[in-house]
Motif scaffolding. Sequence first.
Motif, PDB file in Angstrom:
ATOM      1  N   LEU A   1       0.666  -1.245  -0.032  1.00  0.00           N
ATOM      2  CA  LEU A   1      -0.001   0.254  -0.078  1.00  0.00           C
ATOM      3  C   LEU A   1       0.859   1.232  -0.005  1.00  0.00           C
ATOM      4  N   GLN A   2       0.668   1.967  -1.001  1.00  0.00           N
ATOM      5  CA  GLN A   2       1.275   3.554  -1.051  1.00  0.00           C
ATOM      6  C   GLN A   2       0.683   4.115   0.266  1.00  0.00           C
ATOM      7  N   ALA A   3       1.700   4.956   1.159  1.00  0.00           N
ATOM      8  CA  ALA A   3       1.216   5.473   2.416  1.00  0.00           C
ATOM      9  C   ALA A   3       0.540   6.663   2.067  1.00  0.00           C
ATOM     10  N   SER A   4      -0.683   6.867   2.492  1.00  0.00           N
ATOM     11  CA  SER A   4      -1.494   8.213   2.124  1.00  0.00           C
ATOM     12  C   SER A   4      -1.184   8.956   2.841  1.00  0.00           C
ATOM     13  N   TYR A   5      -0.240  10.122   2.304  1.00  0.00           N
ATOM     14  CA  TYR A   5       0.032  11.235   3.106  1.00  0.00           C
ATOM     15  C   TYR A   5      -1.054  12.471   2.827  1.00  0.00           C
ATOM     16  N   LEU A   6      -1.903  11.983   1.986  1.00  0.00           N
ATOM     17  CA  LEU A   6      -2.834  13.301   1.400  1.00  0.00           C
ATOM     18  C   LEU A   6      -3.254  14.186   2.772  1.00  0.00           C
ATOM     19  N   PHE A   7      -3.964  13.555   3.667  1.00  0.00           N
ATOM     20  CA  PHE A   7      -4.705  14.131   4.461  1.00  0.00           C
ATOM     21  C   PHE A   7      -3.932  14.580   5.792  1.00  0.00           C
ATOM     22  N   ALA A   8      -2.836  13.805   5.783  1.00  0.00           N
ATOM     23  CA  ALA A   8      -1.775  14.339   6.882  1.00  0.00           C
ATOM     24  C   ALA A   8      -0.950  15.270   6.343  1.00  0.00           C
ATOM     25  N   ASP A   9      -0.764  15.427   5.233  1.00  0.00           N
ATOM     26  CA  ASP A   9      -0.123  16.625   4.423  1.00  0.00           C
ATOM     27  C   ASP A   9      -0.802  17.805   4.573  1.00  0.00           C
ATOM     28  N   ILE A  10      -2.139  17.671   4.115  1.00  0.00           N
ATOM     29  CA  ILE A  10      -3.294  18.819   4.307  1.00  0.00           C
ATOM     30  C   ILE A  10      -3.047  19.370   5.868  1.00  0.00           C
ATOM     31  N   ALA A  11      -3.265  18.521   6.782  1.00  0.00           N
ATOM     32  CA  ALA A  11      -3.337  18.983   8.191  1.00  0.00           C
ATOM     33  C   ALA A  11      -1.948  19.523   8.673  1.00  0.00           C
ATOM     34  N   ARG A  12      -1.056  19.018   8.194  1.00  0.00           N
ATOM     35  CA  ARG A  12       0.391  19.714   8.458  1.00  0.00           C
ATOM     36  C   ARG A  12       0.563  21.019   8.145  1.00  0.00           C
ATOM     37  N   ARG A  13       0.119  21.069   6.535  1.00  0.00           N
ATOM     38  CA  ARG A  13       0.243  22.499   6.097  1.00  0.00           C
ATOM     39  C   ARG A  13      -0.680  23.515   6.584  1.00  0.00           C
ATOM     40  N   VAL A  14      -1.910  23.086   7.077  1.00  0.00           N
ATOM     41  CA  VAL A  14      -2.953  23.924   7.548  1.00  0.00           C
ATOM     42  C   VAL A  14      -2.552  24.247   9.001  1.00  0.00           C
ATOM     43  N   SER A  15      -1.822  23.140   9.803  1.00  0.00           N
ATOM     44  CA  SER A  15      -1.525  23.660  11.022  1.00  0.00           C
ATOM     45  C   SER A  15      -0.299  24.601  11.021  1.00  0.00           C
ATOM     46  N   ALA A  16       0.453  24.477  10.161  1.00  0.00           N
ATOM     47  CA  ALA A  16       1.620  25.186  10.201  1.00  0.00           C
ATOM     48  C   ALA A  16       1.153  26.744   9.830  1.00  0.00           C
ATOM     49  N   PHE A  17       0.254  26.878   8.822  1.00  0.00           N
ATOM     50  CA  PHE A  17      -0.498  28.267   8.486  1.00  0.00           C
ATOM     51  C   PHE A  17      -1.054  28.917   9.851  1.00  0.00           C
ATOM     52  N   GLN A  18      -1.766  27.967  10.429  1.00  0.00           N
ATOM     53  CA  GLN A  18      -2.364  28.718  11.429  1.00  0.00           C
ATOM     54  C   GLN A  18      -1.426  29.043  12.558  1.00  0.00           C
ATOM     55  N   GLN A  19      -0.184  28.338  12.814  1.00  0.00           N
ATOM     56  CA  GLN A  19       0.714  28.703  13.875  1.00  0.00           C
ATOM     57  C   GLN A  19       1.384  30.302  13.513  1.00  0.00           C
ATOM     58  N   GLN A  20       1.424  30.375  12.123  1.00  0.00           N
ATOM     59  CA  GLN A  20       2.042  31.582  11.431  1.00  0.00           C
ATOM     60  C   GLN A  20       0.922  32.860  11.727  1.00  0.00           C
ATOM     61  N   HIS A  21      -0.222  32.377  11.433  1.00  0.00           N
ATOM     62  CA  HIS A  21      -1.347  33.464  11.448  1.00  0.00           C
ATOM     63  C   HIS A  21      -2.613  32.987  12.444  1.00  0.00           C
ATOM     64  N   PRO A  22      -2.141  33.055  13.782  1.00  0.00           N
ATOM     65  CA  PRO A  22      -3.155  32.583  14.800  1.00  0.00           C
ATOM     66  C   PRO A  22      -4.655  33.198  14.767  1.00  0.00           C
ATOM     67  N   ASP A  23      -4.881  34.557  14.131  1.00  0.00           N
ATOM     68  CA  ASP A  23      -5.754  35.331  13.989  1.00  0.00           C
ATOM     69  C   ASP A  23      -6.578  35.083  12.751  1.00  0.00           C
ATOM     70  N   LYS A  24      -6.020  34.359  11.924  1.00  0.00           N
ATOM     71  CA  LYS A  24      -6.906  34.047  10.498  1.00  0.00           C
ATOM     72  C   LYS A  24      -8.027  32.947  10.629  1.00  0.00           C
ATOM     73  N   HIS A  25      -9.138  33.337  10.406  1.00  0.00           N
ATOM     74  CA  HIS A  25     -10.151  32.343  10.308  1.00  0.00           C
ATOM     75  C   HIS A  25     -10.023  31.627   8.964  1.00  0.00           C
ATOM     76  N   LEU A  26      -9.818  30.115   9.097  1.00  0.00           N
ATOM     77  CA  LEU A  26      -9.911  29.519   8.038  1.00  0.00           C
ATOM     78  C   LEU A  26     -11.198  28.931   7.758  1.00  0.00           C
ATOM     79  N   ILE A  27     -11.386  28.895   6.302  1.00  0.00           N
ATOM     80  CA  ILE A  27     -12.884  28.234   5.954  1.00  0.00           C
ATOM     81  C   ILE A  27     -12.383  26.784   5.322  1.00  0.00           C
TER      82      ILE A  27
END
Lengths: 407, 407
Positions: free
Chosen positions: B11-37
């Motif tokens: 099985l290919q490791a599915s990094y899709l949702f983990a990758d999304i979560a990581r990028r979203v989390s990094a963005f939120q740390q940089q912009h804690p006041d930004k409301h994500l949709i």
Amino acid sequence: MIRINPHYPKLQASYLFADIARRVSAFQQQHPDKHLIRLGIGDVTQPLPPACIAALHQATDEMANAANFRGYGPEQGYDFLRQAIATHDFQARGAQIDADEIFVSDGAKSDTGNIQEIFAQDVRVAIPDPVYPVYVDTNVMAGRTDAAVDGRYPGFVYLDSTAANGYVPALPSEPVDLIYLCFPNNPTGATATRAQLAAWVEYARQNRALILFDAAYEAFIRDPELPHSIYEIPGAREVAIEFRSYSKTAGFTGLRCAYTVVPKECMAWDDSGQPVALHALWMRRHTTKFNGVSYPVQRAAEAVYSAEGQQQVRALIDGYLDNARTIRRAFEAMGFACTGGENAPYVWIDAQRDAWAFFDLLLHRAGVVCTPGVGFGRCGQQHVRISAFNSAENVANALQRIRQALQ
Amino acid sequence: MIRINPHYPKLQASYLFADIARRVSAFQQQHPDKHLIRLGIGDVTQPLPPACIAALHQATDEMANAANFRGYGPEQGYDFLRQAIATHDFQARGAQIDADEIFVSDGAKSDTGNIQEIFAQDVRVAIPDPVYPVYVDTNVMAGRTDAAVDGRYPGFVYLDSTAANGYVPALPSEPVDLIYLCFPNNPTGATATRAQLAAWVEYARQNRALILFDAAYEAFIRDPELPHSIYEIPGAREVAIEFRSYSKTAGFTGLRCAYTVVPKECMAWDDSGQPVALHALWMRRHTTKFNGVSYPVQRAAEAVYSAEGQQQVRALIDGYLDNARTIRRAFEAMGFACTGGENAPYVWIDAQRDAWAFFDLLLHRAGVVCTPGVGFGRCGQQHVRISAFNSAENVANALQRIRQALQ
């Protein structure tokens, strides 16, 4: 051309419950006024604990508004439930199991049926006799054997549970890789002592085997000396997967919630001889083919661990245990050797004759339905299983009728 | 020695949702006041229809007393639900499906993942690209391929869905036995016309192939010309199994209920060339490895078919469809080619660049989370999926931010 899985036709058609239904139906047609008492199927009869009912209502209300609504949950179950399980079912008994080693599911039938998928097709499987048929059938469907000969599948190692060994099978005399054990046992009601489980754990460690430990009836244990979990045995974390269920614990047969424990140290080996963590493999299986248990049902399971929930569940099981004890005593007084009925909801009765003959006798002369032991394996040919899952009143009436019938 | 299923490591490791979560989390740390949709994951956000809430409460009350208590139900689902399904979802549309051809389950993920078990290991599998990953992964786990090469598994026949074919794949040019189709499609939102489905049914009949038809998004169809079920196509009963779900229909992602239809004429062949009814095979699988859906949940599914339920479900989906249309129009106005967004809750956008680059752009410049199409297959390398599962207000805000970001 689309072709079928060639292993499915190897399955022995299970006529057990169809046969029971046919005989019961024929009897009822002949005696339409006779009130039957059913002590056959292992299904609960008493209502859900009030704490669980309250939790279901509350969770349903949460789903009625967008602010509290829950969509997909984690496939492995919500943290609130996994944490409650780890704390109450394991850590409170000195067994070191963490919340992230718990996989919440919709039933022990699914889990004990699906678990074999993560193992190689040619592992040697050891299965008790008598046994819950799901362990056998799912290995047949996976192609681990050929068609049965005289009711037994070639290649499976059968672990006989008989009066001679107190219905706790001896260690296998030939090598095996995957071992199914169930205590308190369905169908025999037998329990395993700490020393007996320790011998199995030691066997698995010595032989790099794996134990699949079905503890669906754990909540019926009252003897303080008996282990509730295989993880109470030192060394079991490396060699055992355990299955639990709320079906018999809290009356969830119609609600559907169970869980499987896969400790992080639990290993199997790949073709190059490298150890692979079964936790990762089961996680992959569980997250790929399952999408979590219904949220309100997980809240109901959580409520089992509240102070009221614990009290209510204990009272519920005490009622079934009273029935079980009564049934065992009554049959022993009539001269039958029995096992179970203590620390378990089943009584396994040596009928001293063909199981179906005894079934027919109880049906025709007492109007009581039991389960012929032969449905669980060759070792049950002269046994019947009587279930304590009924009201105390029905159990008392059934026993009185049986006493008269057998006099 | 206990060994693992040697196919899992392929099985290919599915990094899709983990990758999304990581990028979203990094963005939120940089912009804690930004409301994500979040317009990424295909999970519903609106509460359960009131008719379903009422049914859950009522069924919960039934479980609170012994007179109405329900234990184990039929594994295939209660008759009250199977009959409602057959009547409303099929017979009302002229599709001849009977109640006993319905198998109620806990999710289309489970069913579409488990169905491959009843087929031989060496059947040739045809899988669309892009695709819901469960179809692929479960066939890998079953050993129907080797390790992937350049992101594709050898032996699988990939059915490309591209702008060139309107995201409805062409018939395969090499022989195949088992064909996965999904309309309205996840992730593209594309729909199939009656003529297009008829061509697939004809192909299956000519080649003794079997179609696995995933209609989980059927309720989003509003175009009266589009078929809702493959059984609206003459001849499909012999060559198609259909999957449905209440997840997106009635917001049941957290409640868990779905069903699979296996018509009695649907056949596959055994090694000696004899036809075998798949209904019997799936019945054996379903009753051996599954123990039925939670009773209150089945009552909630039944309530979907009441007059109020039908009205409420329609209003719920109309809301999501309004969002979908709005999203598609906005992206088209910005010059992007789109599919879906009509008769489907997903819009599949040709990003004209690397999917992850577009994902990052929407995240960093607009604070909007989408799903990079490459997670669904090679054909999604330059696409993103935007989901309509959110409030109208959030969708409007997201689109305004995206417009500004892309100007």
